[in-house]
Design a protein around this motif. Structure first.
Motif, mmCIF file in Angstrom:
data_model
loop_
_atom_site.group_PDB
_atom_site.id
_atom_site.type_symbol
_atom_site.label_atom_id
_atom_site.label_comp_id
_atom_site.label_asym_id
_atom_site.label_seq_id
_atom_site.Cartn_x
_atom_site.Cartn_y
_atom_site.Cartn_z
ATOM 1 N N ASP A 25 0.958 -1.395 0.378
ATOM 2 C CA ASP A 25 0.013 0.036 0.149
ATOM 3 C C ASP A 25 0.723 1.362 0.184
ATOM 4 N N GLY A 26 1.727 1.310 0.444
ATOM 5 C CA GLY A 26 3.363 2.300 -0.209
ATOM 6 C C GLY A 26 3.238 2.491 0.963
ATOM 7 N N SER A 27 2.832 2.064 2.266
ATOM 8 C CA SER A 27 3.160 2.744 3.799
ATOM 9 C C SER A 27 4.678 1.944 3.855
ATOM 10 N N PRO A 28 5.575 2.194 4.871
ATOM 11 C CA PRO A 28 6.744 2.190 5.273
ATOM 12 C C PRO A 28 6.602 1.254 6.120
ATOM 13 N N GLU A 29 7.280 -0.169 5.675
ATOM 14 C CA GLU A 29 6.798 -1.261 6.232
ATOM 15 C C GLU A 29 7.633 -0.628 8.125
ATOM 16 N N ILE A 30 7.818 -0.487 8.555
ATOM 17 C CA ILE A 30 8.005 -0.227 10.264
ATOM 18 C C ILE A 30 6.130 -0.130 10.783
ATOM 19 N N SER A 31 5.736 0.550 9.938
ATOM 20 C CA SER A 31 4.381 1.015 10.302
ATOM 21 C C SER A 31 2.456 -0.448 10.116
ATOM 22 N N TRP A 32 3.166 -1.220 9.664
ATOM 23 C CA TRP A 32 2.535 -2.366 9.122
ATOM 24 C C TRP A 32 2.147 -2.421 10.146
ATOM 25 N N GLY A 33 0.774 -2.698 9.658
ATOM 26 C CA GLY A 33 -0.254 -3.375 10.352
ATOM 27 C C GLY A 33 -0.786 -1.976 11.391
ATOM 28 N N ASP A 34 -0.345 -0.781 12.024
ATOM 29 C CA ASP A 34 -0.591 0.089 12.609
ATOM 30 C C ASP A 34 -2.221 0.610 11.888
ATOM 31 N N VAL A 35 -2.517 1.468 12.598
ATOM 32 C CA VAL A 35 -4.005 1.590 11.859
ATOM 33 C C VAL A 35 -4.186 3.188 11.970
ATOM 34 N N PHE A 36 -4.681 4.128 11.333
ATOM 35 C CA PHE A 36 -4.680 5.460 11.281
ATOM 36 C C PHE A 36 -6.603 5.725 10.567
ATOM 37 N N PHE A 37 -6.725 7.283 11.286
ATOM 38 C CA PHE A 37 -8.185 7.599 11.848
ATOM 39 C C PHE A 37 -8.089 8.377 11.058
ATOM 40 N N HIS A 38 -8.601 8.995 9.908
ATOM 41 C CA HIS A 38 -8.701 10.217 8.548
ATOM 42 C C HIS A 38 -9.337 10.537 9.163
ATOM 43 N N HIS A 39 -10.306 11.927 9.195
ATOM 44 C CA HIS A 39 -11.717 12.300 8.801
ATOM 45 C C HIS A 39 -11.294 13.102 7.425
ATOM 46 N N ALA A 40 -12.127 12.370 6.519
ATOM 47 C CA ALA A 40 -12.456 12.150 4.972
ATOM 48 C C ALA A 40 -14.202 11.819 4.720
ATOM 49 N N PRO A 41 -14.382 13.521 4.485
ATOM 50 C CA PRO A 41 -15.731 13.090 4.190
ATOM 51 C C PRO A 41 -16.351 12.432 2.679
ATOM 52 N N ASP A 42 -15.226 12.724 1.796
ATOM 53 C CA ASP A 42 -15.329 11.767 0.510
ATOM 54 C C ASP A 42 -14.791 11.122 0.282
ATOM 55 N N GLY A 43 -13.997 9.772 1.300
ATOM 56 C CA GLY A 43 -13.809 8.821 1.491
ATOM 57 C C GLY A 43 -12.063 8.897 0.702
ATOM 58 N N THR A 44 -11.580 9.913 -0.085
ATOM 59 C CA THR A 44 -9.905 10.184 -0.227
ATOM 60 C C THR A 44 -9.006 10.892 1.092
ATOM 61 N N LEU A 45 -8.090 9.864 1.293
ATOM 62 C CA LEU A 45 -7.113 10.820 1.941
ATOM 63 C C LEU A 45 -6.947 12.110 1.935
ATOM 64 N N PRO A 46 -7.497 12.941 2.940
ATOM 65 C CA PRO A 46 -6.241 14.206 2.799
ATOM 66 C C PRO A 46 -5.201 15.248 2.114
ATOM 67 N N SER A 47 -4.929 15.978 1.604
ATOM 68 C CA SER A 47 -3.587 15.986 0.990
ATOM 69 C C SER A 47 -2.873 16.688 2.324
ATOM 70 N N ALA A 48 -3.100 17.156 3.787
ATOM 71 C CA ALA A 48 -2.659 17.138 4.773
ATOM 72 C C ALA A 48 -3.131 16.600 5.819
ATOM 73 N N ALA A 49 -2.601 15.103 5.283
ATOM 74 C CA ALA A 49 -3.244 14.260 5.449
ATOM 75 C C ALA A 49 -2.884 13.666 7.682
ATOM 76 N N ARG A 50 -2.837 14.316 8.361
ATOM 77 C CA ARG A 50 -3.150 14.099 9.579
ATOM 78 C C ARG A 50 -3.971 13.394 10.003
ATOM 79 N N PRO A 51 -3.751 12.430 10.775
ATOM 80 C CA PRO A 51 -4.611 10.911 11.801
ATOM 81 C C PRO A 51 -5.485 11.658 12.868
ATOM 82 N N PHE A 52 -6.417 11.629 12.990
ATOM 83 C CA PHE A 52 -6.689 12.214 14.120
ATOM 84 C C PHE A 52 -7.365 11.374 15.723
ATOM 85 N N ALA A 53 -6.104 10.011 15.237
ATOM 86 C CA ALA A 53 -6.298 8.903 16.136
ATOM 87 C C ALA A 53 -5.531 7.909 16.096
ATOM 88 N N THR A 54 -4.659 7.320 15.802
ATOM 89 C CA THR A 54 -3.443 6.206 15.983
ATOM 90 C C THR A 54 -4.172 4.584 16.291
#
Length: 154
Positions: A25-54
């Motif tokens: 998925d393009g994520s760094p291997e160190i993060s595999w298995g981790d979960v990121f929650f973003h506010h994205a009402p249109d279902g796409t990752l925002p350009s300022a992709a800062r999660p609100f919880a992980t």
């Protein structure tokens, strides 16, 4: 609470995009298995992709204080904001850390690395923190939604 319980709860909030890092998925291997929650009402990752919880499932280099190398250990991280940070820790995010144990299970505490940004954390959430964690996740979701609306209004 299990990781799946948290994913189901947060995923049920309006406009949440849940990303679980993994191979391909393009994520760094160190993060595999981790979960990121973003506010994205249109279902796409925002350009300022800062999660609100992980949810992190392992210790990261330079940050091993939560002792996530134990079997099935994980930590939920929440961008709670200054007000909730003060409410839960009794100090501002800029104040020096207290004497708490960052690896203590089922306790709301300052995030071991991102406290200065108003993040809270819970290692291995259980019965003592279930409702508090849900409240904090709803609050962080509302803050992320407000940030999204402010950006849209520009």
């Amino acid at each position: 609470m299990t990781i799946d319980d948290i994913i189901e709860f947060v995923g049920g909030l309006d406009g949440v995009l849940t990303l679980r890092a993994g191979p391909g998925d393009g994520s760094p291997e160190i993060s595999w298995g981790d979960v990121f929650f973003h506010h994205a009402p249109d279902g796409t990752l925002p350009s300022a992709a800062r999660p609100f919880a992980t949810i992190v499932t392992k210790d990261y280099p330079g940050e091993v204080s939560s002792r996530l190398d134990r079997p099935d250990a994980f930590r939920v991280n929440v961008a709670a904001g200054r007000e909730e940070f003060v409410r839960w820790t009794g100090r501002t995010p800029q104040d020096p850390a207290g004497d708490g144990d960052p690896g203590a299970a089922d306790e709301v505490m300052a995030h071991p690395a991102y406290a200065r940004a108003g993040w809270l954390a819970v290692v291995d959430p259980g019965p003592r923190t279930d409702e508090a964690l849900r409240e904090l996740l709803r609050h962080a979701h509302r803050l992320a939604g407000a940030r999204h609306e402010r950006r849209r209004g520009r």
